[in-house]
Design an enzyme around this catalytic site. Structure first.
Site, PDB file in Angstrom:
ATOM      1  N   GLU A 191       0.819  -1.274  -0.023  1.00 42.19           N
ATOM      2  CA  GLU A 191      -0.142  -0.010   0.113  1.00 42.19           C
ATOM      3  C   GLU A 191       0.951   1.213  -0.050  1.00 42.19           C
ATOM      4  OE1 GLU A 191      -3.000  -0.557  -0.629  1.00 42.19           O
ATOM      5  OE2 GLU A 191      -3.237  -2.462   0.200  1.00 42.19           O
ATOM      6  N   CYS A 225      -2.242   8.850   3.323  1.00 43.08           N
ATOM      7  CA  CYS A 225      -2.195   8.105   1.919  1.00 43.08           C
ATOM      8  C   CYS A 225      -3.148   8.435   1.226  1.00 43.08           C
ATOM      9  CB  CYS A 225      -1.761   6.673   2.024  1.00 43.08           C
ATOM     10  SG  CYS A 225      -2.769   5.622   2.857  1.00 43.08           S
TER      11      CYS A 225
END
Length: 420
Positions: A191, A225
């Site tokens: 990720e 993020c």
């Protein structure tokens, strides 16, 4: 090798109890690691979502564990096919500092539900939380089932022969993790974030769009993020957006110094963000300080939220993931300009469109690729437990959350039984 339903349920319950019983201690530990982390952000975005995700998995675990019946080829009439989800073994979880609880517990929930054992390496910037969780977990779990390891270097951790590794962090470090895992043929889930584009269409209310965009952009001081990384809006709407942003931030954060606005994680990150601002201004962009009573303060690492109007393509703020409370704003005349801009760059982790026009929604979705999409809001695709979360290309690979997380950390083992 194959923990029972009852064992897995017990592991998830123990994990949930740790979070429920120690909410205040966890929130304070995260706050200490940041210098200042808004307590309400930790409780909502980390503790609540983590507990909710565990409860979602517990309710559905029995169904997920059931062997799946599959069709049999016509040449084997009378035979039987099934797929049995089995644990992969030991899962290594590498956790970043920006959401240190949620990004540890999310993959851990999926891995424990799938019957695995787990080792967790937390970020160096999360020392207080790491020590706290290490002690809390050690009191509830046998170390052979779950271990949180303080003081471990990433290079020592990721070279271990895990059965699966999940890493959340930067793309450069993700490449290093993937190379290390390749030595052991260890599968990886990465990720990696990236620059998530945000688009306001001409039909959408600017005030509402600004309110929703700025909520997710400035939570955790932009150190997220899936935060909206840059904004495209119609040429005629820029000044309206700026005025709306000023009103919203003044109401939402009347005093940045009262502990309600999170600080930048460390000195290096603060310096990087200040330099990014200066570079944008030097290239001709206009800076709008949305908290004009405050200036960047290196002693506290408090960085007020900024809009950066019309930055050039070659500026750092438009080339690199920002990870801070800075929002670049560009304008467009035709939506094709925006789609072309997005598609000429790395595939992002999130994409956000504000429009009630179904045809436009479909056009943007079908003509771009991203890890996930939110329509008329930002970032909340991550909070949906029944949807997979993951990137694509430079923003990552693999999925977790919900059933997809259970599958990610399982060997879906095909079993053929011949007729008698």
């Amino acid at each position: 090798p194959y923990p029972s339903y009852e064992e897995r349920l017990d592991n998830l319950s123990k994990l949930e109890n740790i979070l429920v019983e120690h909410q205040e201690d966890i929130a304070q530990a995260i706050r200490s690691d940041f210098g200042n982390r808004a307590i309400q952000e930790s409780k909502l975005l980390e503790i609540f979502l983590s507990i909710d995700g565990i409860r979602y998995a517990r309710k559905r675990l029995k169904k997920w564990m059931k062997p799946q019946r599959r069709g049999v080829s016509v040449w084997f009439a009378g035979a039987r096919n099934r797929v049995l989800p089995q644990p992969k073994g030991v899962v290594g979880v590498v956790v970043p500092w920006n959401y240190p609880l949620f990004l540890a517990v999310g993959p851990l929930t999926s891995a424990l539900a799938a019957g695995n054992r787990c080792m967790i390496k937390m970020a160096a910037n999360s020392r207080n939380l790491c020590d706290l969780l290490h002690n809390l977990v050690a009191a509830k779990f046998d170390e052979s089932t779950l271990a949180i390891l303080p003081g471990v270097r990433g290079s020592d951790f990721t070279t271990l022969p895990f059965d699966h590794v999940i890493f959340t962090g930067s793309a450069d470090t993700g490449r290093t993790v993937m190379r290390a895992a390749a030595e052991n043929l260890t599968p990886v889930t990465l990720e990696l974030g990236g620059k998530s584009p945000t688009i306001i269409a001409d039909d959408f209310d600017i005030e509402m769009a600004a309110s929703r965009i700025l909520f997710t952009k400035f939570m955790n001081a932009g150190q997220t993020c899936v935060a909206p990384d840059y904004l495209f809006l119609p040429e005629s709407k820029q000044e309206q957006f700026v005025e709306a942003a000023r009103r919203i931030v003044a109401k939402r954060y009347p005093d940045l110094a009262n502990g309600q606005f999170t600080t930048v994680i460390d000195d290096a990150s603060f310096t990087r963000l200040v330099d990014t601002l200066a570079g944008a201004e030097g290239s001709g962009a206009t800076l709008v300080n949305l908290a004009p009573g405050h200036e960047p303060d290196a002693s506290t690492r408090l960085l007020p939220p900024y809009l950066v109007l019309d930055p050039g393509d070659d500026t750092t703020i438009m080339r690199e993931e920002i990870f801070g409370p800075l929002l670049p704003v560009r304008t467009y005349r035709e939506i094709d300009q925006v789609l072309d801009y997005i598609n000429r760059r790395d595939r992002p982790l999130g994409l956000y469109l504000f429009s009630n026009d179904k045809a436009l929604q479909d056009r943007v979705i079908r003509n771009t690729i991203s890890g996930g999409v939110s329509i008329n809001d930002c970032s909340f695709q991550v909070a949906q437990h029944d949807m997979p979360f993951g990137g694509i290309g430079a923003s990552g690979m693999g999925h977790y959350h919900g059933h997809e997380g259970f599958v990610e950390f399982s060997k879906m083992r095909p079993i053929f039984s011949q007729f008698r």
